[in-house]
Every structure is written in structure tokens, then in C-alpha cells.
Design an enzyme around this catalytic site. Structure first.
Site, short mmCIF file in Angstrom:
data_model
loop_
_atom_site.label_atom_id
_atom_site.label_comp_id
_atom_site.label_asym_id
_atom_site.label_seq_id
_atom_site.Cartn_x
_atom_site.Cartn_y
_atom_site.Cartn_z
N LYS A 121 37.91 33.44 37.10
CA LYS A 121 38.17 34.69 37.84
C LYS A 121 37.06 34.89 38.87
O LYS A 121 35.89 34.92 38.53
CB LYS A 121 38.20 35.87 36.85
CG LYS A 121 38.42 37.22 37.50
CD LYS A 121 38.79 38.26 36.46
CE LYS A 121 38.93 39.64 37.07
NZ LYS A 121 39.35 40.65 36.09
N ASP A 226 41.64 50.65 32.39
CA ASP A 226 42.74 50.09 33.18
C ASP A 226 43.67 49.38 32.21
O ASP A 226 44.11 48.26 32.44
CB ASP A 226 42.19 49.12 34.24
CG ASP A 226 43.19 48.84 35.36
OD1 ASP A 226 44.21 49.57 35.45
OD2 ASP A 226 42.95 47.90 36.14
P1 ADP Z 1 42.20 42.09 38.28
O1 ADP Z 1 40.91 42.70 37.82
O2 ADP Z 1 42.08 41.66 39.70
O3 ADP Z 1 43.39 42.92 37.97
P2 ADP Z 1 42.88 40.39 36.02
O4 ADP Z 1 41.75 39.98 35.13
O5 ADP Z 1 43.74 41.49 35.53
O6 ADP Z 1 42.33 40.70 37.47
O7 ADP Z 1 43.76 39.11 36.30
C1 ADP Z 1 44.86 39.12 37.20
C2 ADP Z 1 45.99 38.28 36.63
O8 ADP Z 1 45.58 36.93 36.40
C3 ADP Z 1 46.47 38.76 35.27
O9 ADP Z 1 47.47 39.74 35.39
C4 ADP Z 1 47.00 37.50 34.63
O10 ADP Z 1 48.31 37.23 35.05
C5 ADP Z 1 46.10 36.42 35.18
N1 ADP Z 1 45.00 36.12 34.25
C6 ADP Z 1 43.78 36.70 34.22
N2 ADP Z 1 43.01 36.19 33.24
C7 ADP Z 1 43.74 35.25 32.62
C8 ADP Z 1 43.51 34.34 31.52
N3 ADP Z 1 42.35 34.31 30.86
N4 ADP Z 1 44.51 33.51 31.17
C9 ADP Z 1 45.69 33.53 31.82
N5 ADP Z 1 45.98 34.34 32.86
C10 ADP Z 1 45.02 35.20 33.27
MG MG Z 2 44.13 43.38 36.15
#
Ligand code: ADP
Ligand code: MG
Length: 339
Positions: A121, A226
Site C-alpha cells: 500500500k 472508517d
Molecule cells: P484506502 O485507505 O485508500 O481506502 P485501503 O487499505 O482501504 O486503502 O485499500 C483499498 C483497496 O485495496 C481495498 O478496498 C481492497 O480492495 C484492496 N486491498 C487493500 N489491502 C489489501 C490486502 N491486504 N489484500 C488484498 N486487497 C487489499
Molecule cells: Mg479503504
């Protein structure tokens, strides 16, 4: 944003040396003067200028000569610095496809030598404001750019620290692998964000699990802030994993009750709409806990026995300080829930 990691392969030691010099210069310059970059990088025979041109071509830097000749990092430049560090540490060897675009992040698959795939991320705090003020006056741009680097790094550190601490306390979260700059590497969750799930075998069970998590978080002194269908992952066995922690606050936050109620409300609303659940008749305990509920079945924040400071030790161990917490809490958490 496209992340063309192939470029990584063509970047030399000197390229990274100069990129790092720009990053260092940005600690106290919005636009780092070229001669300062040259001094920090201290390459032989004025090699810096050739390297700067190359980095500019690959869009890792932005050139600005409006006041004086200088450069700043782009998102891509910052991404490359973090990715390079991760690769050097042996965390992963390859970056794959993008799997998510969040409000304030981009998520990619990354792979290790042995083929294990994980999630990376890249935090992009201040992305919107950064763009919005781009054309405005210099002093504004100045502030927003600082904010972007600093806040994105802080958000990543916070996310990493919380994920680790929550994992240690048995919460269903991804395994926190490593963190550098604005980048967090974690285990890849098999499954889908709840928002994409149209049908569940046991919506009631999933619902109870999710509400139980919000309550248990509060018992541990935390509010997600959130917590909604975008940040809850569900796998084929309907196992729940929660993600996305940079906006979490303590139960002692001045708006704690409001954030708690908002998290709960998001879940009630979503399950009501998507799975036609009605809550008024529900009288059974959520997750067997002893938390009071109001007449609509929503757990009441005031009846939860909250232990603040529960995770302090773990958080401190990850390098996340009280000051970091204070800094990041100045930014009020926003929710993606449709209210
Ligand atoms: P943001 O803070 O920008 O909302 P998120 O952490 O919610 O970011 O991640 C955005 C999207 O990426 C999630 O909705 C999911 O679909 C995917 N995602 C995030 N982390 C993971 C993970 N560890 N494994 C699989 N998919 C992930
Ligand atoms: Mg998110």
C-alpha cells in the site's frame, strides 16, 4: 497512477544517490536548489546534472525554475525510493498489478523470490489538496507539498504500527510485513471488499462478527473511524478481515462517541440495504458480549468497558510515538460510508 517498475531496472546507483539527495533537500526546501542537490549527492565531475536530466525524463522528479533552478520529488520518485529500499531489504523482488485504488492510496501486488504474493500500500495523503493548490500561490504549494511527504509517511507508519498491534491482540487483520516511507507491505487477503459481495450464506453471522469487532476495538481503546463495506474483506468461507487503519483514533478522542456511532451506523445501514436485514426485532446479544444496546439494537458506546492505552506498548515498539498520534489526529478522520 501507472507505476512502471521496469524503469527501476535501468536506474543506476548514481540515479538513486541523486534521488535520495533531493529527498533529503526536501526536509527544508519545497524546491531543492540544483546546486544543493549536487552538493548532497557529491558525484564526481558534475555528474549530478546528467543524472537529474535522466530522473526528470522518467518523471521521478519535477523541475521548477520559477524562482530559482530546482527540483522536487514526484509521487513516482518517492514510490521508487520506498520500493528500492524494500527490494534491498529482501522484502519482495517484483511489483505486479494494481489491486486497489483507495481514497488516499494505491495498492499493488508484490512478489517474493519464492513466489509468495503480498500487498503493498502506497499512501497518498494530501493527494487531492496537493492537486487543488498546484496552480495557486507558491507559499500554499510549499505547505501542501511538505504535508504530502510528511503525512503520507506518518499514515504508513501508523497503519503499520496499528496492524501489528491489532494482529498481536488477535484481531483479523492482514499480517504487517514491513514499512518504509509511505509504503506498507502486508499479507494479501484472499477475498473481496464487502461492498462487492451481493450474497452471503449467513448474513446474520457476518453482521454479528463485524459489530463484535467494532465493540472489541473499543474495549481495546480504539475506534476504526472508517469501518464500512469498503474496508471489510470477506473470503469464500465468509471470514472477515478488516483493513485500512491510518485514521483510527483513541476512545479518549474528543469526538470518540460520534466516530463509534458512525462506524456502527455504516454497518447497520449497509446490511439493512444489501441483505434486507431488519434490526428492531433482534434481541440476542452481539457476539455474546455484555454491551447494552439501544432500542434499535445498536451497541451503546457508553456501556463499553474501554481500556485506553491497551496497545500503547506495541505501538511504541513500532516507532509510532504519541507526537505522531497527535499530529495525525489534527486531521479529522473522514469516512467513505454514504451517510
Ligand atoms: P484506502 O485507505 O485508500 O481506502 P485501503 O487499505 O482501504 O486503502 O485499500 C483499498 C483497496 O485495496 C481495498 O478496498 C481492497 O480492495 C484492496 N486491498 C487493500 N489491502 C489489501 C490486502 N491486504 N489484500 C488484498 N486487497 C487489499
Ligand atoms: Mg479503504
Amino acid at each position: 497512477m501507472k507505476l512502471d517498475v521496469d524503469v527501476l531496472r535501468y536506474l543506476s546507483k548514481d540515479d538513486f544517490r541523486v534521488l535520495t539527495a533531493v529527498e533529503m533537500g526536501m526536509r527544508n526546501h519545497e524546491i531543492v536548489p540544483s546546486d544543493l542537490i549536487d552538493r548532497i549527492a557529491s558525484l564526481k565531475h558534475g555528474g549530478t546534472y546528467k543524472v537529474l536530466k535522466n530522473l526528470l525524463k522518467h518523471k521521478l522528479l519535477h523541475h521548477d525554475s520559477s524562482k530559482y533552478d530546482g527540483f522536487r520529488l514526484t509521487y513516482l520518485g518517492y514510490d521508487f525510493l520506498a520500493i528500492k529500499t524494500m527490494v534491498n531489504r529482501g522484502v519482495f523482488t517484483a511489483v505486479g498489478r494494481q489491486i486497489g485504488v483507495g481514497k488516499e492510496s494505491d495498492i499493488f501486488e508484490v512478489a517474493c523470490e519464492d513466489g509468495t504474493v503480498m500487498a503493498m500500500k502506497l499512501h497518498r495523503l494530501g493527494r487531492t489538496s496537493f492537486r487543488a493548490v498546484k496552480s495557486k500561490r507558491d507559499y500554499l504549494r510549499h505547505r501542501s507539498s511538505y504535508n504530502w511527504l510528511y503525512l503520507s509517511r506518518l499514515a504508513a507508519l501508523k497503519e503499520f504500527a496499528f496492524m501489528k498491534a491489532l494482529e498481536e491482540h488477535g484481531f483479523p487483520v492482514p499480517n504487517a510485513v514491513d514499512c518504509n516511507r509511505h509504503c506498507v507491505v502486508m499479507s494479501l487477503i484472499q477475498g473481496y471488499p464487502l461492498v462487492q459481495v451481493k450474497q452471503l450464506q449467513n448474513p446474520e453471522t457476518v453482521f454479528d462478527t463485524i459489530i463484535g469487532l467494532v465493540v472489541r476495538l473499543a474495549e481495546h481503546g480504539l475506534i476504526h473511524c472508517d469501518f464500512n463495506e469498503f474496508n471489510i474483506m470477506i473470503d469464500d468461507d465468509e471470514k472477515v478481515t478488516m483493513i485500512d487503519f491510518p485514521q483510527m483514533v483513541s476512545v479518549s478522542h474528543r469526538n470518540a462517541q460520534m466516530y463509534f456511532d458512525r462506524d456502527i451506523e455504516c454497518i447497520f445501514k449497509f446490511f439493512g440495504k444489501r441483505f434486507n436485514m431488519s434490526f428492531e426485532e433482534q434481541s440476542d446479544d452481539i457476539d455474546g458480549s455484555e454491551v447494552d444496546e439501544d432500542e434499535s439494537g445498536r451497541p451503546s458506546f457508553s456501556s463499553i468497558t474501554k481500556t485506553a492505552g491497551f496497545l500503547d506498548k506495541e505501538l511504541a515498539a513500532s516507532g509510532f510515538t504519541r507526537k505522531d498520534q497527535d499530529d495525525i489526529e489534527k486531521k479529522e478522520p473522514t469516512s467513505s460510508c454514504n451517510e
